[in-house]
Design a protein around this motif. Structure first.
Motif, PDB file in Angstrom:
ATOM      1  N   PRO A  26      15.080  71.036  23.949  1.00 57.42           N
ATOM      2  CA  PRO A  26      13.777  71.192  24.605  1.00 57.42           C
ATOM      3  C   PRO A  26      13.845  71.098  26.140  1.00 57.42           C
ATOM      4  O   PRO A  26      12.919  71.526  26.817  1.00 57.42           O
ATOM      5  N   ASN A  27      14.925  70.534  26.675  1.00 56.07           N
ATOM      6  CA  ASN A  27      15.008  70.303  28.124  1.00 56.07           C
ATOM      7  C   ASN A  27      16.043  71.156  28.842  1.00 56.07           C
ATOM      8  O   ASN A  27      16.151  71.111  30.071  1.00 56.07           O
ATOM      9  N   ALA A  28      16.830  71.911  28.078  1.00 53.84           N
ATOM     10  CA  ALA A  28      17.967  72.639  28.667  1.00 53.84           C
ATOM     11  C   ALA A  28      17.521  73.596  29.774  1.00 53.84           C
ATOM     12  O   ALA A  28      18.176  73.681  30.825  1.00 53.84           O
ATOM     13  N   SER A  80      22.738  72.807  25.081  1.00 54.26           N
ATOM     14  CA  SER A  80      22.804  72.773  26.543  1.00 54.26           C
ATOM     15  C   SER A  80      24.269  72.668  26.982  1.00 54.26           C
ATOM     16  O   SER A  80      24.865  71.578  26.961  1.00 54.26           O
ATOM     17  N   ALA A  81      24.807  73.803  27.384  1.00 54.00           N
ATOM     18  CA  ALA A  81      26.216  73.820  27.823  1.00 54.00           C
ATOM     19  C   ALA A  81      26.382  72.958  29.074  1.00 54.00           C
ATOM     20  O   ALA A  81      27.407  72.300  29.259  1.00 54.00           O
ATOM     21  N   GLY A  82      25.371  72.948  29.940  1.00 48.15           N
ATOM     22  CA  GLY A  82      25.445  72.171  31.181  1.00 48.15           C
ATOM     23  C   GLY A  82      25.547  70.682  30.900  1.00 48.15           C
ATOM     24  O   GLY A  82      26.417  69.989  31.437  1.00 48.15           O
ATOM     25  N   PHE A  83      24.671  70.182  30.031  1.00 51.19           N
ATOM     26  CA  PHE A  83      24.695  68.757  29.684  1.00 51.19           C
ATOM     27  C   PHE A  83      26.038  68.402  29.039  1.00 51.19           C
ATOM     28  O   PHE A  83      26.605  67.338  29.301  1.00 51.19           O
ATOM     29  N   SER A 248      36.200  75.413  25.260  1.00 55.19           N
ATOM     30  CA  SER A 248      36.270  76.365  24.140  1.00 55.19           C
ATOM     31  C   SER A 248      35.156  76.079  23.145  1.00 55.19           C
ATOM     32  O   SER A 248      34.484  76.996  22.662  1.00 55.19           O
ATOM     33  N   ALA A 249      34.961  74.798  22.832  1.00 58.13           N
ATOM     34  CA  ALA A 249      33.935  74.422  21.848  1.00 58.13           C
ATOM     35  C   ALA A 249      32.532  74.707  22.383  1.00 58.13           C
ATOM     36  O   ALA A 249      31.654  75.165  21.647  1.00 58.13           O
ATOM     37  N   ILE A 250      32.340  74.441  23.678  1.00 56.68           N
ATOM     38  CA  ILE A 250      31.035  74.740  24.282  1.00 56.68           C
ATOM     39  C   ILE A 250      30.770  76.245  24.175  1.00 56.68           C
ATOM     40  O   ILE A 250      29.659  76.683  23.865  1.00 56.68           O
ATOM     41  N   CYS A 251      31.811  77.045  24.408  1.00 58.83           N
ATOM     42  CA  CYS A 251      31.651  78.506  24.305  1.00 58.83           C
ATOM     43  C   CYS A 251      31.315  78.922  22.872  1.00 58.83           C
ATOM     44  O   CYS A 251      30.527  79.851  22.665  1.00 58.83           O
ATOM     45  N   ARG A 355      25.215  82.943  32.143  1.00 62.72           N
ATOM     46  CA  ARG A 355      25.683  82.215  33.334  1.00 62.72           C
ATOM     47  C   ARG A 355      26.575  81.039  32.933  1.00 62.72           C
ATOM     48  O   ARG A 355      27.587  80.752  33.571  1.00 62.72           O
ATOM     49  N   ASP A 356      26.202  80.348  31.847  1.00 64.90           N
ATOM     50  CA  ASP A 356      27.030  79.223  31.376  1.00 64.90           C
ATOM     51  C   ASP A 356      28.403  79.718  30.917  1.00 64.90           C
ATOM     52  O   ASP A 356      29.432  79.086  31.192  1.00 64.90           O
TER      53      ASP A 356
END
Ligand SMILES: Cc1cc2nc3c(=O)[nH]c(=O)nc-3n(C[C@H](O)[C@H](O)[C@H](O)COP(=O)(O)OP(=O)(O)OC[C@H]3O[C@@H](n4cnc5c(N)ncnc54)[C@H](O)[C@@H]3O)c2cc1C
Length: 383
Positions: A26-28, A80-83, A248-251, A355-356
């Motif tokens: 909800p916040n990403a 959320s890839a950033g978090f 890799s896992a985030i991707c 972008r991520d």
């Protein structure tokens, strides 16, 4: 190697997914827009057991392994890839402490690293080039019982929100003329260390990445992480294993998010009086995204299994990261293409996914580095 999840791993996956749905998804978009990092969630992630999931229980960890860690990175990365970048950057330091810390250091620091009391960063990269690891300009000079560290680090995640920074520095030169690197634990209340420039990243914006400036930063010899001369090994192992595998896992998480977004859009959007999903050309985009996701997953869980078995992971993490970052960019493009004009409207998350995915290419080693590793192994193994 067994890439099938056990019942316990399935339960963990469910718990991580629920956490990501409640706190991250909800916040990403907001974190991405503001380029902010929600450090207030850090102790909650600690409570969930993610921060020290691979750390033995005697040091405050959960005592599980890297498959479980990758499950968390995938589930969180999807939301959320950033978090998730904020978390894995902390885990670079957790890995360094767990693998290289003295018994005393592990007892002192690991419990707070695992429960989320303190945020850590690992500062290796310098303006002179991250890939050229041994060309360190940051120095640590012995002064009595202390070391004095000077220089500038760049591109480190958690630069502006960490409580402790592990800094690699040149402590000498060996007989072949190559720099000897060591690593030091520096608390951010040391007056000789300060965050510098904060980068305005295009992706992974739920995390903060920037410079760290060290000016006559005096630390006791006991602040050296493990033994003298271990800095390069620490950097290569933690960035190569924790960093590369995390990205890799985030991707893989980003790829899953692209599929979900694409499928939802294709089912909801009516064109020629029927859902977009009925058009074969649109189904090809969906098929390509699915293929990317399944291959990316297979590679990274295989690498994680090897790590848990104590086998070398350089090749498999390299293949997982090279494929994963490429496939995440490609999946975001498939999703954008199938959505037509809506694909570039920022109300939809796919622009953030793109972008991520692009921002995932460099951290943990660049594609050129992975290709060198893969080629070297292949030339040997298939000769
Ligand atoms: C979002 C993000 C988070 C990061 N987090 C951290 C962190 O927490 N801690 C940290 O220390 N660093 C971090 N980094 C830095 C990251 O590790 C570096 O960006 C990476 O190591 C590459 O270094 P560089 O950017 O200096 O590129 P360079 O090393 O200058 O490379 C530039 C180009 O040259 C290529 N190249 C370099 N050498 C060779 C060669 N021998 N052969 C062929 N090609 C070559 C590279 O592949 C690349 O294409 C982060 C970076 C980003 C973007």
């Amino acid at each position: 190697m067994n890439v099938h999840f056990t019942e316990e791993q399935k339960m963990l996956q469910q718990a991580f997914r629920e956490f990501a749905e409640e706190y991250l998804a909800p916040n990403a978009a907001k974190w991405d827009e503001e380029h902010s990092c929600p450090t207030e969630l850090f102790p909650l992630v600690g409570e969930l057991g993610v921060l020290g999931i691979f750390v033995p229980e005697e040091y405050g960890g959960v005592g599980l392994g890297h498959v479980e860690r990758i499950i968390a990175m995938e589930e969180f990365g999807r939301a959320s890839a950033g978090f998730t970048t904020f978390l894995f950057a902390h885990q670079l330091a957790v890995g360094a402490m767990n693998d290289f810390g003295t018994e005393e250091q592990k007892k002192q620091y690991l419990p707070g690293m695992c429960d989320g009391t303190a945020i850590w960063s690992l500062a290796v990269t310098e303006p002179g080039g991250g890939t050229d690891l041994y060309n360190h300009k940051v120095t640590a000079e012995k002064d009595g019982d202390d070391y004095i560290i000077n220089g500038r680090k760049c591109f480190l995640t958690n630069s502006h929100n960490c409580d402790y920074c592990i800094v690699t520095a040149k402590t000498g030169v060996n007989e072949k003329g190559r720099n000897i690197l060591s690593a030091f634990i520096v608390p951010m209340d040391n007056e000789g260390i300060k965050p510098g420039r904060l980068e305005n990243k295009s992706g992974m914006r739920g995390s903060l990445t920037g410079d760290m400036i060290l000016t006559n930063c005096r630390v006791p010899a006991s602040a050296m992480l493990g033994a003298d001369g271990k800095g390069a090994q620490i950097a290569l192992k933690e960035i190569g294993e924790i960093g590369r595998a995390s990205m890799s896992a985030i991707c893989v998480g980003i790829m899953k998010a692209c599929i979900e977004e694409g499928v939802k859009f294709a089912n909801d959007r009516i064109i020629y009086g029927k859902p977009l999903a009925k058009i074969q050309a649109i189904q090809w985009h969906i098929a390509e995204m699915r293929l990317n996701y399944e291959i990316g997953r297979a590679l990274i869980y295989r690498a994680a299994c090897y790590k848990d078995e104590g086998q070398a992971t350089t090749l498999w993490n390299g293949m997982a990261k090279l494929f994963g970052t490429r496939a995440a960019v490609e999946s975001a493009q498939h999703c954008i293409e199938l959505m037509g004009g809506y694909g570039v409207i920022t109300e939809y998350p796919v622009d953030r996914y793109m972008r991520d995915a692009l921002a995932a290419i460099s951290p943990g080693g660049t594609n050129e580095v992975h290709k060198m590793v893969i080629a070297a192994d292949t030339l040997k193994t298939f000769a």
